[in-house]
Design an enzyme around this catalytic site. Structure first.
Site, mmCIF file in Angstrom:
data_model
loop_
_atom_site.group_PDB
_atom_site.id
_atom_site.type_symbol
_atom_site.label_atom_id
_atom_site.label_comp_id
_atom_site.label_asym_id
_atom_site.label_seq_id
_atom_site.Cartn_x
_atom_site.Cartn_y
_atom_site.Cartn_z
ATOM 1 C CG PHE A 18 -2.121 -0.884 1.058
ATOM 2 C CD1 PHE A 18 -3.155 -0.525 0.207
ATOM 3 C CD2 PHE A 18 -2.205 -2.083 1.751
ATOM 4 C CE1 PHE A 18 -4.257 -1.346 0.049
ATOM 5 C CE2 PHE A 18 -3.303 -2.910 1.588
ATOM 6 C CZ PHE A 18 -4.333 -2.548 0.743
ATOM 7 C CD GLU A 174 -10.378 -9.116 9.129
ATOM 8 O OE1 GLU A 174 -10.755 -7.943 9.039
ATOM 9 O OE2 GLU A 174 -9.285 -9.521 8.669
ATOM 10 C CG ASP A 303 2.888 -3.266 8.214
ATOM 11 O OD1 ASP A 303 2.161 -2.277 8.422
ATOM 12 O OD2 ASP A 303 2.450 -4.427 8.066
#
Lengths: 427, 427
Positions: A18, A174, A303
């Protein structure tokens, strides 16, 4: 072979996630030469990776070839390569087979899961970071049901129908919700000797509550929603040992065939080659403008970086909005610097966080309001649909995704193996 | 635990390809107990496999979970297992981990590619039969362009941009056309240092013409259409040697990184365990009712069987219409036999054949009429769309397929590797 009066500055972006992709797009068409280096040929829409792992989506639904995304920018070159190290003094990025020099560097190589010193657990309990991880986890989940259907050994069958997820953050929540759903709904009618809806899904976490980064009311809501799906949540317990046969949790052994690791992250090793301080998780500690001390031409984002928020005094979380905003900012900083201005301070705009638990189940924290259940799920769906459209720009894929998601027919439940193991890859 | 007055006959179907699946569907809901055994958990729509290999479609677009397809029939059980042998005297099918007894057997385990005694060529020049093969070929094709983009070695670059396909049957022709198209169209703008549209695609075949099973006018047309795509077709030449570096063709060495084998088939080894005669390609020679001599309860269908057409005196080709019609017939034979009637003679209804060469390019032989180019391609598209709808029953997938096919944006061009090679699979 055109000659230019002054050669354009060369920007290297390492990592097409990203952050890196956002920076590259921002620099497309600008007066710089850009080289994007990634070890895969695609950008991965990681927030939906768990849906590949649970057979709701296909790999190609959540991955876009980086060349395809950036192909329209003539000033951007894409290189498939594994970066090994950076020499900040020599302005050099080394890949396995070649080195590249830069004027400006954006390092965005992300993170992998961490086993806290128990690396031998990785093959037993894979984590979920890459497309390969997701395909392997999907294979293991589906194979467990196939094995349970075939075996006459009741203990082995019970173990095959027990799924343990270690770690109660967004990924663990999730995955637990999605595995419970495929067992209870998608596969319910597919077997003759077992009842998949009786599968046990166990989510363990060492903390006091799930989704520790969320407000407490949403943690409680996530717990209730998981329990609606008959997920067994065990808090304040730790995985002491992981074996082929199961997981030892605070002295209790849970026999299970499939174990999934969602408990920790460690940053890419490339950060450690910069020669500047890193934190415990291996993240490069960056300055308030995303650069590293003494090297304004080197920015570390996403990250891989530890950026301390001046508002909270805490490091920003490893989520895609942080990476995207930092990618955007890093690109802007470079455009400043080539105009002899100084890099600017980075400000994170926290729009909130969401985690999905299942169909019609989610939690959303928009800072000014918390909500959960169906409204949260609808918001989650809406935001991911918007992102996915922008990212793949293909309405047909969106339709398929919506269709697969709204119906319970999961067409992607393929068990693929490796191409005959003895084959030596050409590349 | 219900008790029945008379236990129903047990039918085992080995193989979930076109033949086996058709037989299973036909026996669904009938007064028999059916067990379908396959070593994969999905049915593969093989005619479109080359589109996965050339990154036009995703694996899940052309594969459907067998359990999903047959789940609605309560009398059918599906087992994931690798059949090792059949004991026709004991009425026993042996898999790696279990044995099953049958009253009736339909054997439909298909074929693999044959290297005519050069099995060491397989890892250098993979064939295209399975989803794993397709993903590996896709990886090699895409990696070749990535390598060409990176390298400064002009000879290595030229070899990386040369693709040799060995075998000029339908698979070879389809692959050659599709590789030429992704090079000339899809990838054309994605690279900076190479021009993918200059890639060489070389199709070699030992015969006098391409598509030897088609009428001569269509072979000539296929040749012209491939030449339009700048595919270099070399007829009447043989591959003498295949190495990492290239292919030796009648003494001439062609340096090339990617080699694909489309030259021959050999039937699954399971046929040889029946103890009845097989032909040179390993196909079981069946009687005119598809059964084997002395064992009316055993039928062999599809690519695994050699059925001599009484009309032409030739064996039927290894194509899906033959398998489907034989699967249908085998199921009907079993329904006859359980009513104490004799199995019936099989008649193949040859509706013609088609091969596609590229977008708007194909050849079609409908027996009473031959045609090629755009009309043939439209017919090919129409027939495959109809089949695909019936088979996956998912309009959304069809839309995506149509979209991906009509536009030149191939979203499935992912290079995935094996899940970290050192990982031991759980199953």
């Amino acid at each position: 072979m055109e000659t230019q009066s002054a050669p354009q500055p060369h920007v290297i972006i390492v990592g097409g996630g990203f952050g890196g992709l956002e920076a590259a797009k921002k620099l497309g068409g600008k007066p710089v030469r850009v080289t994007v280096i990634d070890r895969t040929n695609y950008h991965l829409f990681q927030p939906l990776l768990y849906q590949v792992a649970t057979a709701a989506l296909s790999p190609a639904d959540i991955a876009a070839p980086i060349r395809g995304v950036l192909g329209k920018f003539d000033n951007i070159e894409v290189i498939l390569g594994e970066v090994q190290s950076v020499d900040v003094e020599a302005h050099l990025v080394r890949t396995l087979d070649r080195s590249f020099t830069y004027d400006y560097l954006i390092l965005a190589t992300g993170s992998r899961h961490s086993y806290f010193g128990h690396e031998e657990w990785e093959k037993l309990a894979p984590g979920l970071k890459s497309l390969e991880d997701a395909i392997e986890i999907r294979r293991r989940i589906l194979m467990a049901f196939e094995f349970a259907e075939k075996t006459d050994d009741l203990a082995a069958r019970a173990a095959a129908m027990t799924f343990v997820i270690i770690g109660g953050g967004p990924t663990g929540v999730e995955l637990a919700g999605a595995i419970a759903e495929i067992a209870r709904e998608t596969l319910a009618k597919d077997f003759r000797n077992i009842d998949p809806s009786k599968a046990r899904v166990i989510l363990v976490d060492g903390g006091d509550r799930l989704l520790a980064a969320f407000p407490e009311d949403l943690s409680a809501s996530a717990l209730r929603q998981l329990e609606d799906l008959r997920v067994e949540v065990r808090l304040r317990v730790h995985a002491d040992n992981v074996t082929e046969e199961g997981v030892q949790v605070d002295g209790n052994f849970i026999p299970c065939r499939v174990k999934i690791w969602a408990a920790g992250n460690t940053s890419s090793f490339v950060g450690k080659t910069l020669g500047v301080p890193v934190d415990r998780a291996g993240r490069v500690i960056v300055q308030d403008d995303l650069t590293i001390p003494g090297h304004p031409e080197v920015q570390v984002i996403g990250d891989l970086s530890e950026f301390t928020s001046p508002k909270t005094g805490q490091p920003l979380p490893g989520v895609s909005p942080v990476a995207i905003q930092q990618g955007h900012h890093a690109a802007r900083n470079i455009l400043c610097m080539i105009n002899d201005a100084k890099p600017q301070r980075f400000h994170y705009w926290d729009k909130g966080s969401m985690a999905t638990i299942g169909r019609n189940k989610a939690v959303a924290d928009l800072n000014f309001i918390h909500f959960s259940g169906f409204p949260a799920w609808l918001s989650w769906l809406f935001i991911h649909v918007i992102y996915l459209v922008g990212f793949r720009n293909r309405i047909a894929v969106l339709l398929q995704w919506a269709w697969a998601y709204v119906t319970f027919n999961k067409g992607a439940r393929l068990i693929t193996r490796n191409f005959q193991a003895e084959h030596r890859p050409v590349a």
